[in-house]
Structure formats: structure tokens, C-alpha cells
Design a protein around this motif. Structure first.
Motif, PDB file in Angstrom:
ATOM      1  N   PRO A 117      32.372   3.749 -15.576  1.00  0.00           N
ATOM      2  CA  PRO A 117      32.593   4.949 -14.769  1.00  0.00           C
ATOM      3  C   PRO A 117      32.940   4.954 -13.353  1.00  0.00           C
ATOM      4  O   PRO A 117      32.424   4.184 -12.605  1.00  0.00           O
ATOM      5  CB  PRO A 117      31.620   6.088 -15.208  1.00  0.00           C
ATOM      6  N   ASP A 118      33.674   6.051 -12.649  1.00  0.00           N
ATOM      7  CA  ASP A 118      33.838   6.166 -11.599  1.00  0.00           C
ATOM      8  C   ASP A 118      32.635   6.594 -10.833  1.00  0.00           C
ATOM      9  O   ASP A 118      31.757   7.505 -11.388  1.00  0.00           O
ATOM     10  CB  ASP A 118      35.121   7.040 -11.173  1.00  0.00           C
ATOM     11  N   PRO A 119      32.445   6.289  -9.367  1.00  0.00           N
ATOM     12  CA  PRO A 119      31.175   6.680  -8.902  1.00  0.00           C
ATOM     13  C   PRO A 119      30.952   8.249  -8.931  1.00  0.00           C
ATOM     14  O   PRO A 119      29.794   8.681  -8.638  1.00  0.00           O
ATOM     15  CB  PRO A 119      31.316   6.022  -7.517  1.00  0.00           C
ATOM     16  N   SER A 120      32.039   9.022  -8.765  1.00  0.00           N
ATOM     17  CA  SER A 120      32.124  10.416  -8.620  1.00  0.00           C
ATOM     18  C   SER A 120      31.230  10.971 -10.028  1.00  0.00           C
ATOM     19  O   SER A 120      30.829  12.187 -10.074  1.00  0.00           O
ATOM     20  CB  SER A 120      33.449  11.081  -8.631  1.00  0.00           C
ATOM     21  N   ALA A 121      31.445  10.389 -11.112  1.00  0.00           N
ATOM     22  CA  ALA A 121      30.834  10.655 -12.237  1.00  0.00           C
ATOM     23  C   ALA A 121      29.207  10.900 -12.267  1.00  0.00           C
ATOM     24  O   ALA A 121      28.548  12.045 -12.900  1.00  0.00           O
ATOM     25  CB  ALA A 121      31.346   9.799 -13.375  1.00  0.00           C
ATOM     26  N   ALA A 122      28.620  10.218 -11.422  1.00  0.00           N
ATOM     27  CA  ALA A 122      27.008  10.274 -11.210  1.00  0.00           C
ATOM     28  C   ALA A 122      26.726  11.587 -10.563  1.00  0.00           C
ATOM     29  O   ALA A 122      25.553  11.886 -10.781  1.00  0.00           O
ATOM     30  CB  ALA A 122      26.615   8.892 -10.396  1.00  0.00           C
TER      31      ALA A 122
END
Length: 64
Positions: free
Chosen positions: A11-16
Motif C-alpha cells: 500500500p501507499d503510505p497514505s493508506a496508513a
């Protein structure tokens, strides 16, 4: 030179930052924040070439 993007399954870091709002990137289908960083439906790796072409003020406009 930047490092290559990780596999699409990661996943993209923004998903966290928004665990309840995860959806596919409009470009590569990588899990990302559904509305992206700043309202953009692209992961950071798909957004980089767009920003390079149009500048950092580029925004997503709904077709509705």
C-alpha cells in the motif's frame, strides 16, 4: 535519482493515515487513501509524473 516504487501489492503510505478510507489508486490500483493526499485519487508514485508535468497545484476535478 529516486528509488523505484515498491510492488503494487504494497500500500501507499497514505493508506496508513486513514485506515477506514482505503481504496485503489486510479492509475495502478495500489491500495491508497481513497481520496489521496489533498483530494487526489492517485498514489504518490502515480502522482509524481503528473506533478512534474502540471506543477504542484494540480487538483482532481470530479466529472459529476
Amino acid at each position: 535519482m529516486t528509488s523505484p516504487p515498491p510492488r503494487v501489492t504494497e500500500p501507499d503510505p497514505s493508506a496508513a493515515r486513514a485506515p477506514g478510507l482505503v481504496g485503489p489508486c486510479a492509475g495502478c490500483q495500489r491500495p491508497t487513501h481513497k481520496y489521496g493526499a489533498g483530494g487526489r485519487p492517485l498514489c504518490q508514485w502515480c502522482m509524481d509524473p503528473v506533478v512534474a508535468r502540471y506543477g504542484s497545484t494540480v487538483r482532481y476535478v470530479s466529472a459529476r
